[in-house]
Enzyme design. Structure first.
Site, PDB file in Angstrom:
ATOM      1  N   ASP A 337       0.853  -1.182   0.000  1.00  0.00           N
ATOM      2  CA  ASP A 337       0.000   0.000   0.000  1.00  0.00           C
ATOM      3  C   ASP A 337       0.892   1.236   0.000  1.00  0.00           C
ATOM      4  O   ASP A 337       2.115   1.126   0.032  1.00  0.00           O
ATOM      5  CB  ASP A 337      -0.956  -0.006   1.193  1.00  0.00           C
ATOM      6  CG  ASP A 337      -0.225  -0.023   2.533  1.00  0.00           C
ATOM      7  OD1 ASP A 337       1.017  -0.043   2.539  1.00  0.00           O
ATOM      8  OD2 ASP A 337      -0.897  -0.026   3.578  1.00  0.00           O
ATOM      9  N   ASP A 608      -2.124  -3.050   6.017  1.00  0.00           N
ATOM     10  CA  ASP A 608      -2.454  -2.932   7.438  1.00  0.00           C
ATOM     11  C   ASP A 608      -3.927  -2.681   7.706  1.00  0.00           C
ATOM     12  O   ASP A 608      -4.332  -2.512   8.854  1.00  0.00           O
ATOM     13  CB  ASP A 608      -1.636  -1.809   8.083  1.00  0.00           C
ATOM     14  CG  ASP A 608      -1.928  -0.441   7.471  1.00  0.00           C
ATOM     15  OD1 ASP A 608      -2.715  -0.379   6.510  1.00  0.00           O
ATOM     16  OD2 ASP A 608      -1.357   0.552   7.952  1.00  0.00           O
ATOM     17  N   ASP A 612      -7.198  -5.120   3.428  1.00  0.00           N
ATOM     18  CA  ASP A 612      -6.001  -5.824   2.953  1.00  0.00           C
ATOM     19  C   ASP A 612      -5.996  -7.301   3.319  1.00  0.00           C
ATOM     20  O   ASP A 612      -5.098  -8.044   2.909  1.00  0.00           O
ATOM     21  CB  ASP A 612      -4.736  -5.176   3.542  1.00  0.00           C
ATOM     22  CG  ASP A 612      -4.534  -3.749   3.066  1.00  0.00           C
ATOM     23  OD1 ASP A 612      -4.827  -3.486   1.883  1.00  0.00           O
ATOM     24  OD2 ASP A 612      -4.095  -2.911   3.862  1.00  0.00           O
ATOM     25  N   ASN A 676      30.442 -41.198  -0.189  1.00  0.00           N
ATOM     26  CA  ASN A 676      31.033 -42.114   0.793  1.00  0.00           C
ATOM     27  C   ASN A 676      30.235 -43.406   0.924  1.00  0.00           C
ATOM     28  O   ASN A 676      30.803 -44.505   1.016  1.00  0.00           O
ATOM     29  CB  ASN A 676      31.140 -41.427   2.154  1.00  0.00           C
ATOM     30  CG  ASN A 676      32.302 -40.457   2.213  1.00  0.00           C
ATOM     31  OD1 ASN A 676      33.222 -40.528   1.399  1.00  0.00           O
ATOM     32  ND2 ASN A 676      32.262 -39.533   3.144  1.00  0.00           N
ATOM     33  N   ASN A 701      29.553 -40.266  10.700  1.00  0.00           N
ATOM     34  CA  ASN A 701      28.435 -39.384  10.364  1.00  0.00           C
ATOM     35  C   ASN A 701      28.146 -38.385  11.472  1.00  0.00           C
ATOM     36  O   ASN A 701      27.861 -37.204  11.222  1.00  0.00           O
ATOM     37  CB  ASN A 701      27.194 -40.233  10.082  1.00  0.00           C
ATOM     38  CG  ASN A 701      26.115 -39.450   9.336  1.00  0.00           C
ATOM     39  OD1 ASN A 701      26.382 -38.853   8.307  1.00  0.00           O
ATOM     40  ND2 ASN A 701      24.914 -39.468   9.867  1.00  0.00           N
ATOM     41  N   ASP A 705      28.419 -34.391  11.060  1.00  0.00           N
ATOM     42  CA  ASP A 705      27.261 -33.528  11.302  1.00  0.00           C
ATOM     43  C   ASP A 705      27.544 -32.501  12.388  1.00  0.00           C
ATOM     44  O   ASP A 705      27.097 -31.356  12.305  1.00  0.00           O
ATOM     45  CB  ASP A 705      26.050 -34.378  11.694  1.00  0.00           C
ATOM     46  CG  ASP A 705      25.277 -34.877  10.478  1.00  0.00           C
ATOM     47  OD1 ASP A 705      25.452 -34.283   9.407  1.00  0.00           O
ATOM     48  OD2 ASP A 705      24.518 -35.848  10.612  1.00  0.00           O
TER      49      ASP A 705
END
Length: 893
Positions: A337, A608, A612, A676, A701, A705
């Site tokens: 707006d 707002d 809207d 892998n 792993n 990670d």
């Protein structure tokens, strides 16, 4: 005030029961008068009834832990670990148990922190209602309303509980959230027959519905789960609608599942054909499945979003749900707006002009008389007098009315001589306000003020010069309200049919200056690849003047009339290039957004007002402000604490930064893990022993990670912020199959060196490959995190650098540590590390060369369209009625 004895009377009535009784009887049943409750009595009733809530937004540790444990692969690994323990392989079982506990623990800690961050954000968005407490109007949190509270309803507000109406003034409510009917329902005070269905309870305003026109007062008869909306919301559960980012994660998980099932099945069958032990083969196959899956992806995403939400909060951007940050970064079109976004939002009264353009104070007096706030004579005895300045505007007026009352020299003393007999409030279809007043001499006059086009169309004879005066004010960028009158005799309450045969009195001129910072904010959004379009109810000349002053290049202007004349295909094509949409209705805003989304654009909408709400729901990401109407804030995904495009640009950049870091983890994890695990599958088919034990795969792993948990802190190259990024499963798949084999190539080279040079047995082979695979897949983050040359043109963050190097150091140290024997490792010869260094250098160089080939071609952007259904609206609305405490058990009445 008499309160009926017994708590049962304080639990209220159902809307159906209250609708069948006269308002006086409802008040008596609730033990209250139109003067409302005292604060002490309201507190007592709340202790009995519980909060007016249907949701909780409290982080629950057990629920988060449960989500961590709801993982089919983890469950299978637990089962197989238990089985292996009972068949004598206790060491491997303990290793797997420790690794699983660490993995679940890391995921739990990070997701719980993210939940706490979301809880803090939710608590910052306050939802209030205007109630009569201790004889005066006060704003209270919606969750503290109780049966017997008297509540005032105003345009754009969301009905905070089931109410039996006491007074109405042109009141209409949108009940589509309950009934699915899009047309607003006229409300009245008279009771309806007993047994009337919910959709026809015209003397009740129902919780969760929206005031589309007019106003009124009502007494609360049912709250929380006892209200009609509350019963439905409780049935929906706590689960929120899926966002585009979550859908991308889900599709990504399906891809990984397909790859994992294929590899796992292949490996298991191969090992059984080679007549290896069943438990060992099963554990190895499941370890491969876990190894190819980025187990800590939820933790990485949660960490990124939680950290991002804190940064956004400092930038005065609140997201209702953490995943909405990603959606904010996806945006490439912003429809906004004008008022308060491109302009200061501080509307100042400039002049009252006659039709000929000359100053005319009588027009200002007429404008004051047609405001929706109380007239001075009324305000003296009204409870709004106890509110702070501007309080009357909050319960029925608007910014233009406020500017009139605050205008220097406003003839307030003259307005006090008039008595308002009836009022027809503003709505977005008529775009006018009409009042009937009795003057000091006893005559009655009807005064209409509103959008010039609407008012002038009801004036049969326009004075000479009126059109020129209006055109000149629009060209100057002024907001103009037309005022017209006609004498009426015997009329008290006006209707739309009475807005006819008007005599134009003149124009009220207001000015809302462009924001000084808006031009720079528009340039920032353009640098982020976002096309800005303006949708306003104002005159096209005014909108064009503001855009020109701010340097926003216009691709053309369309009015609501132009839009209505085009079908969807034609409008979609024109909307791509048009910049300004003026005099558009709420339905037209929503239609524009839907059509832009249909063409593959990710559309954000900033608004707002009550008009809207439709567009906010239709957008990919709805954006509102803390001072917005209730219905706008509820429909939004993101709430700005300042209505500033610069603040929004900060949010978009943060969303893209988070997505970029999330994709780093995904791309690296899928490619290196796939390489892998493919290597492990291939080796297991040709070696006489398993290339790595199941526990070693899981340990590898987990270490890998763990090193990636610092990715959310990483720097992002500026070019990654210049355009939105999206989930593209095809791109991820191509990346995995392109870079994965490069990782496997060096794995096979390691196999050859370990067998041909070091003549390794099972323990030495596994130790060497464990170190090499961990080093290659961990260090590769420095190459994959950027399309630039790493370190020279793009430096990683210090936490990421420290985490990666630390994990590599741990991996190198493990084969020589006291845990070596328990883990199935043995000490590696020193010359191995010289060989490893050479392979790592060669690996990084090859990956850099491969990056140039892979990123040389264009990357197709997949179309993304998210549908928002009725359940989505219900879930959004339900979030307003939430609190941090537990919900008491309740049954519908």
């Amino acid at each position: 005030m008499h309160i009926p004895s017994g708590a049962a009377h304080l639990m209220g009535l159902s809307a159906g029961e209250a609708a069948a009784l006269p308002a006086v009887q409802v008040l008596d049943r609730l033990g209250v008068t139109e003067a409302g409750l005292s604060g002490a009595e309201a507190a007592r009733r709340r202790a009995i009834c519980g909060p007016n809530a249907v949701r909780v937004h409290h982080a629950r540790a057990l629920r988060v832990l449960g989500r961590q444990l709801r993982n089919a692969v983890l469950v299978l690994l637990v089962v197989t670990a238990v089985v292996s323990f009972f068949v004598g392989d206790s060491t491997n079982a303990v290793i797997i148990g420790v690794i699983l506990a660490a993995s679940v623990g890391l995921g739990f800690v990070n997701e719980y922190r993210a939940e706490r961050a979301a809880q803090a954000l939710h608590s910052q968005v306050r939802h209030t209602a205007v109630a009569v407490r201790d004889g005066r109007l006060v704003e209270v949190d919606v969750t503290v309303l109780v049966p017997g509270d008297v509540v005032r309803l105003t345009l754009g507000g969301i009905v905070p509980a089931d109410l039996r109406l006491l007074t109405t003034t042109g009141l209409e409510c949108d009940e589509s959230v309950l009934t699915g009917e899009s047309l607003p329902v006229d409300k009245m005070v008279a009771p309806v027959p007993s047994g009337t269905v919910l959709a026809e309870l015209r003397c009740c305003a129902l919780m969760g519905t929206v005031v589309r026109a007019g106003g009124g007062t009502g007494v609360v008869v049912a709250t929380g789960g006892r209200a009609a909306f509350g019963r439905i919301a409780l049935g929906l559960g706590q689960r929120q609608p899926e966002t585009a980012f979550q859908a991308g994660l889900r599709h990504f998980s399906v891809l990984l599942l397909q790859v994992a099932i294929t590899l796992t099945s292949l490996i298991l069958v191969t090992n059984l054909v080679l007549q290896r032990p069943l438990i060992e083969s099963l554990l190895f196959s499941l370890a491969i499945a876990v190894g190819i899956t980025p187990q800590l992806l939820p933790a990485v995403v949660s960490t990124s979003l939680a950290a991002g939400s804190r940064r956004l909060a400092r930038c005065k951007v609140l997201v209702k749900r953490l995943v909405c940050i990603e959606d904010l970064g996806d945006m490439d079109v912003l429809v906004t707006d004008k008022t308060g976004t491109l302009t200061e939002g501080r509307i100042a009264f400039v002049a009252a002009l006659g039709p000929d353009g000359a100053t005319d104070d009588r027009v200002l007096l007429l404008g004051l008389l047609a405001t929706e706030s109380d007239l001075p004579a009324e305000a003296a005895s009204a409870t709004e007098a106890d509110l702070p300045a501007g309080g009357s505007v909050a319960v029925g007026g608007n910014s233009l009315d406020a500017a009139l009352w605050q205008a220097p020299g406003a003839p307030v003393h003259l307005a006090g001589g008039y008595t308002r007999l009836g009022l027809l409030p503003f709505d977005h279809e008529r775009r006018m306000t009409t009042a009937v007043l009795r003057g000091p001499d006893g005559t009655r006059v009807l005064i209409t003020k509103g959008a010039p086009e609407a008012v002038l169309s009801r004036c049969p004879d326009l004075p000479a010069g009126a059109a020129d005066t209006l055109r000149a004010q629009f060209a100057a960028g002024s907001r103009v309200v037309a005022v017209a009158t006609r004498p009426v005799a015997g009329l008290t309450v006006p209707t739309p049919a009475d807005e006819r045969d008007l005599i134009l009195a003149g124009f009220l001129v207001f000015l809302d200056r462009p924001k000084e910072a808006a031009a720079a904010s528009l340039r920032r959004l353009a640098a982020l690849g976002i096309t800005v379009k303006v949708a306003t109810g104002d005159n096209p000349l005014v909108a064009e003047k503001v855009c020109a002053d701010l340097g926003l290049t216009s691709g053309g202007t369309m009015t609501g009339t132009d839009i209505a004349a085009l079908d969807d295909d034609a409008l979609a094509a024109v909307a791509e290039t048009t910049t300004i949409f003026a005099r558009v209705s709420p339905e037209q805003k929503a239609r524009l957004i839907r059509l832009l989304r249909r063409r593959g654009r990710d559309v954000g909408f900033l608004g707002d007002g009550v008009n809207d709400a439709l567009a906010l729901h239709a957008a990919d990401v709805g954006i509102s402000v803390d001072t917005a109407t209730d219905v706008a804030k509820d429909a939004a995904d993101v709430v700005l604490l300042e209505k500033d495009l610069g603040v929004l640009a900060d949010g978009v950049a943060e969303g893209r930064r988070i997505f970029a870091n999330t994709i780093k983890y995904v791309l690296m994890g899928t490619s290196s893990n796939f390489g892998n695990m493919f290597s492990a599958a291939s080796a297991s088919a040709v070696l006489s022993f398993l290339p790595m034990l199941p526990g070693q795969i899981l340990l590898n792993n987990l270490l890998y990670d763990t090193s990636q948990l610092s990715i959310p802190t990483d720097h992002v190259d500026p070019e990654q912020l210049h355009a939105p990024s999206h989930w593209d499963i095809g791109f991820i798949r191509r990346f995995m199959f392109f870079f994965g084999p490069i990782s496997s190539l060096f794995d096979f080279l390691t196999f050859a060196i370990m067998l041909g040079v070091f003549h390794a047995g099972p323990e030495l082979f596994r130790s060497g490959w464990f170190v090499e695979s961990l080093a290659t897949q961990t260090l590769i983050i420095f190459a994959i995190r950027t399309r630039r040359i790493p370190f020279l043109r793009s430096r990683p963050s210090v936490p990421l650098l420290a985490a990666v190097l630390g994990v590599v150091a741990v991996g190198i140290a493990l084969p020589s540590s006291p845990l070596s024997h328990a883990l199935g490792f043995t000490t590696l010869p020193p010359v191995f590390f010289l060989t490893l260094t050479g392979m790592l250098i060669a690996y990084l160089i090859l990956v850099e060369s491969a990056k140039k080939v892979f990123f040389a071609g264009p990357v197709d952007r997949p179309p993304t369209v998210r549908r928002r259904d009725h359940v989505h609206h219900m879930q959004r609305r339900a979030s307003r009625f939430s609190h941090q405490g537990p919900l008491p058990g309740r049954t519908g009445r």
